[in-house]
Each structure stands twice: as structure tokens, then as C-alpha cells.
Design an enzyme around this catalytic site. Structure first.
Site, mmCIF file in Angstrom:
data_model
loop_
_atom_site.group_PDB
_atom_site.id
_atom_site.type_symbol
_atom_site.label_atom_id
_atom_site.label_comp_id
_atom_site.label_asym_id
_atom_site.label_seq_id
_atom_site.Cartn_x
_atom_site.Cartn_y
_atom_site.Cartn_z
ATOM 1 N N ASP A 218 0.849 -1.187 0.000
ATOM 2 C CA ASP A 218 0.000 0.000 0.000
ATOM 3 C C ASP A 218 0.889 1.243 0.000
ATOM 4 O O ASP A 218 1.780 1.386 0.857
ATOM 5 C CB ASP A 218 -0.905 0.011 1.240
ATOM 6 N N ASN B 154 -3.252 12.526 -4.256
ATOM 7 C CA ASN B 154 -4.386 12.873 -5.116
ATOM 8 C C ASN B 154 -5.008 14.206 -4.732
ATOM 9 O O ASN B 154 -5.338 15.023 -5.597
ATOM 10 C CB ASN B 154 -5.456 11.777 -5.049
ATOM 11 N N ASP C 275 -2.072 9.098 -10.837
ATOM 12 C CA ASP C 275 -1.946 8.021 -11.827
ATOM 13 C C ASP C 275 -0.495 7.846 -12.264
ATOM 14 O O ASP C 275 -0.032 6.723 -12.496
ATOM 15 C CB ASP C 275 -2.813 8.320 -13.047
ATOM 16 N N GLU D 173 -4.626 2.284 -4.548
ATOM 17 C CA GLU D 173 -3.192 2.423 -4.303
ATOM 18 C C GLU D 173 -2.580 1.146 -3.720
ATOM 19 O O GLU D 173 -1.435 1.161 -3.266
ATOM 20 C CB GLU D 173 -2.914 3.597 -3.351
#
Length: 377
Positions: free
Chosen positions: A243, A251, A260, A296
Site C-alpha cells: 500500500d 491525489n 496516476d 493504491e
């Protein structure tokens, strides 16, 4: 991998060419039987030595084509099937036979039709026309020679009618054959496009669109395969859940496009850093039996690896992630990753193996993130 795939494709095409060559040999055999019957009945003017020489020539030519395909030399040619040379040889042999026939000539003209038939496998319109021209010009020269030498027993009108009819039929066959060949090529092209589309759909169904990595469906399938192999051979494998720490902040602060970029770069690094047999997989969906995996979160599959080796592999990826910021479209972003690792237990459902790795991941987060924690073996 690509080289092996290309070689298999070449081998399949070569096998198809050999099958077509055997079909051609069968056609030759049928023609030889017809010619032999005509020769036995005295309708074809060959001496025994001449007829034997013709059979030997046919056998040697066919053997030559067989050797060219078997050796792979034909792959150097524009048409590896060598369809045009084979049909030209058949046409020339048919002309030789017809030149030695008189009353049976009309019946033996079917030999040209058999030769033209094989053109639908490969020939294009100009090649069909060329074959028709060779046959018509050759036959016209035979008729002209007989007129000049006065060596004919039938009326000239009948011979001219045969020539005219033969010419019309040959060019008609060239037209029909080229049309059928075009339909075959279009069908082959559409079949290729369909296979490519099917492969793309299969890839999309089994891979994450953003990173190109295998998705959860592909992951579960691979793990189940490893579990079956483990039951059969006693081999082991490990699973790691990863993770990206505080990815939501990336973000929120920099936007989803930058997020991304980070995910894509992390996937690239993971794929490059891991040894060949290991795989990194992004999971975007929820798997209720093992907890929730967000956008993620990633999974690592480490076949043939015990828990100690899996932790070392995970640590390599963790250290590189922490030490090297991610290049994005806006700026360099620093990020860390927490990892939980679990070793597969015999006869354990693979979902439980992932669940144990997931629990180890949350221990890593509770202990301060940016670390690797191993579940109990």
C-alpha cells in the site's frame, strides 16, 4: 517469449504448406492415372522410355519443392508456398502431354483446370492471368506447329474451335480463381483481426488499464495454479500486499493525473526490480473475504520463495520506493510503501493467504508505515 511465439507461427505455416504440397501430389497422381490410361489405350504418343522420363521428372520436381519447404529455404521467397512455380510446372507438363495426344486432347484439357484450382490458395489476379497466358500461348503454339507441319488428323475448324474454347475457359478460370482468392484473403484478414481483438479483450479482462499489470481476476487464477502445483510438488510461494503510504494526500494535493503517474511509475519499478518469476499486481476491486483493496494497493506473487526470501524481495522494492522520488507530469513526488508478506500454507485457500498478508500490511501501518512485516508462517 516473442521469438518462441514467432517460431511456432512459422512452424504452423510450414506444416500447412506441406499439407498443401501433399494435396498437390494427390492431384498429380490423379493426372498421372488419367495420362497412363490414355497412353495404354494408344491415345497418347509416348515411348515407354519417354513416359518413364516424364514420371521421373514429375517426381523430382515434387521432391524439390518438398525439400525447399522442409529445409526452410522457401522462407526466403516472397511467396513461401511457391504456388506460382508449382502451377507453372504443372501447366508445362500438361502442355507436353497434350502435344503428344490427338483424339484425347479435348479430354486432357481438364489437366489445366486441376492446375488452376490450386491457385486459389495463394495467387493474385496478375498471376492467374499469367498462368492462363502460359497455357493459352503454349496450346496455340502446339496448334500452330501442327498446321505448319501438316501433322494433324482433325479438321482445322475443330482445332481452332478447341483453341478458342480453351482460351475462353482459361481466362474465365483466371477471373473466378482470382475472385475466390480475394475472398479467401479477406476472410483470412478478418480472422486475424478477430483473433487480435479477442486477444486485446482477453488482455483488458485480465489486466489493469492504467498500469498494464495483471488484475485481481488474473491474480486469483495464478495463485490457484501455484496452489495446485504446491499440492503436487510440495513447492512453496509467498504473497505480499503493498500500500502506497498517504496516497490520498497525493491525489488531494496534486490531482488524480499526478496520482496516476505515481501508480504507473510504481508498477514499472516493481516489474523491473523483481526477479523474473515474481509478479506485481494492482488490485482495484473489493474482495470481501480478504478485506478491501483500494486503488493504491498492489499484490506481489513470489513463486518458489520462502518467507525469508519474500521479505528480502519486498524490502528491495520498499527501499527503492523510499529512496527515489517519482517523476510525474508536474514535479517529483516522494512516496513510501508499506508491505505485508505471507507464505502459502499447504491446502490453505489462496484468499486466506492474501488475508494473512493483508493483516501483516496493517501491522506495518500501525507500526509507523514504510516497512515490511511478515505474517506467521
Amino acid at each position: 517469449m516473442q521469438a518462441a511465439t514467432d517460431q511456432r507461427r512459422i512452424d504452423a505455416h510450414q506444416a500447412l504448406r506441406l499439407r498443401r504440397l501433399r494435396m498437390a501430389m494427390l492431384a498429380w497422381l490423379v493426372s498421372i492415372v488419367v495420362v497412363f490410361i490414355g497412353w495404354s489405350l494408344g491415345l497418347i504418343d509416348f515411348t515407354p522410355l519417354g513416359f518413364s522420363a516424364l514420371l521421373l521428372l514429375i517426381l523430382m520436381v515434387h521432391l524439390m519443392f518438398h525439400v525447399l519447404i522442409r529445409s526452410g529455404w522457401n522462407l526466403r521467397l516472397e511467396d513461401p508456398s511457391m504456388t506460382l512455380p508449382q502451377i507453372i510446372v504443372a501447366t508445362l507438363v500438361a502442355l507436353v502431354v497434350i502435344s503428344r495426344a490427338d483424339e484425347a486432347r479435348t479430354i486432357l484439357l481438364m489437366l489445366f483446370i486441376m492446375a488452376m484450382f490450386f491457385g486459389v490458395f495463394q495467387l493474385r489476379t496478375p498471376q492467374f492471368v499469367f498462368v492462363a497466358l502460359v497455357a493459352v500461348v503454349g496450346y496455340a503454339l502446339i496448334v500452330l506447329g501442327e498446321f505448319v507441319l501438316g501433322d494433324y488428323q482433325r479438321s482445322g475448324q475443330v482445332m481452332l474451335l478447341e483453341l478458342a474454347a480453351f482460351s475462353i475457359v482459361m481466362f474465365w478460370l483466371a477471373f473466378v480463381g482470382s475472385h475466390v482468392a480475394r475472398l479467401r484473403r479477406k476472410l483470412a484478414q478478418r480472422n486475424r483481426e478477430l483473433r487480435e481483438a479477442t486477444d486485446r479483450l482477453k488482455h483488458l479482462a485480465e489486466h489493469d488499464e492504467l498500469t498494464g499489470l495483471p488484475n485481481r481476476r488474473r491474480l486469483i487464477s495464478q495463485l490457484e495454479t501455484l496452489a495446485r502445483e504446491s499440492a503436487e510438488t510440495g513447492s512453496t510461494f509467498c504473497v505480499a500486499v503493498l500500500d502506497l503510504d498517504h496516497f490520498k494526500h497525493v491525489n488531494d494535493e496534486h490531482g488524480h493525473q499526478v496520482g496516476d503517474d505515481v501508480l504507473t511509475e510504481f508498477a514499472r519499478r516493481g516489474s523491473q526490480l523483481l526477479r523474473d518469476g515474481d509478479q506485481v499486481v494492482r488490485v482495484d476491486d473489493t474482495v470481501d473475504s480478504i478485506g478491501r483493496f483500494g486503488g493504491e494497493e498492489f499484490l506481489l506473487i513470489l513463486p518458489g520463495t520462502d518467507l525469508e526470501g519474500a521479505v528480502l524481495a519486498a524490502e528491495r522494492l520498499r527501499r527503492q520506493t523510499a529512496d527515489e522520488p517519482f517523476e510525474t507530469r508536474n514535479k517529483r513526488i516522494s512516496c513510501t510503501v508499506s508491505i505485508g508478506v505471507a507464505q502459502y500454507r499447504a491446502e490453505e485457500p489462496v484468499r486466506l493467504t492474501i488475508a494473512r498478508a493483508d493483516k501483516a500490511l496493517y501491522r506495518a501501518k500501525e507500526e509507523g508505515r514504510n516497512r515490511t512485516v511478515a505474517a506467521e508462517a
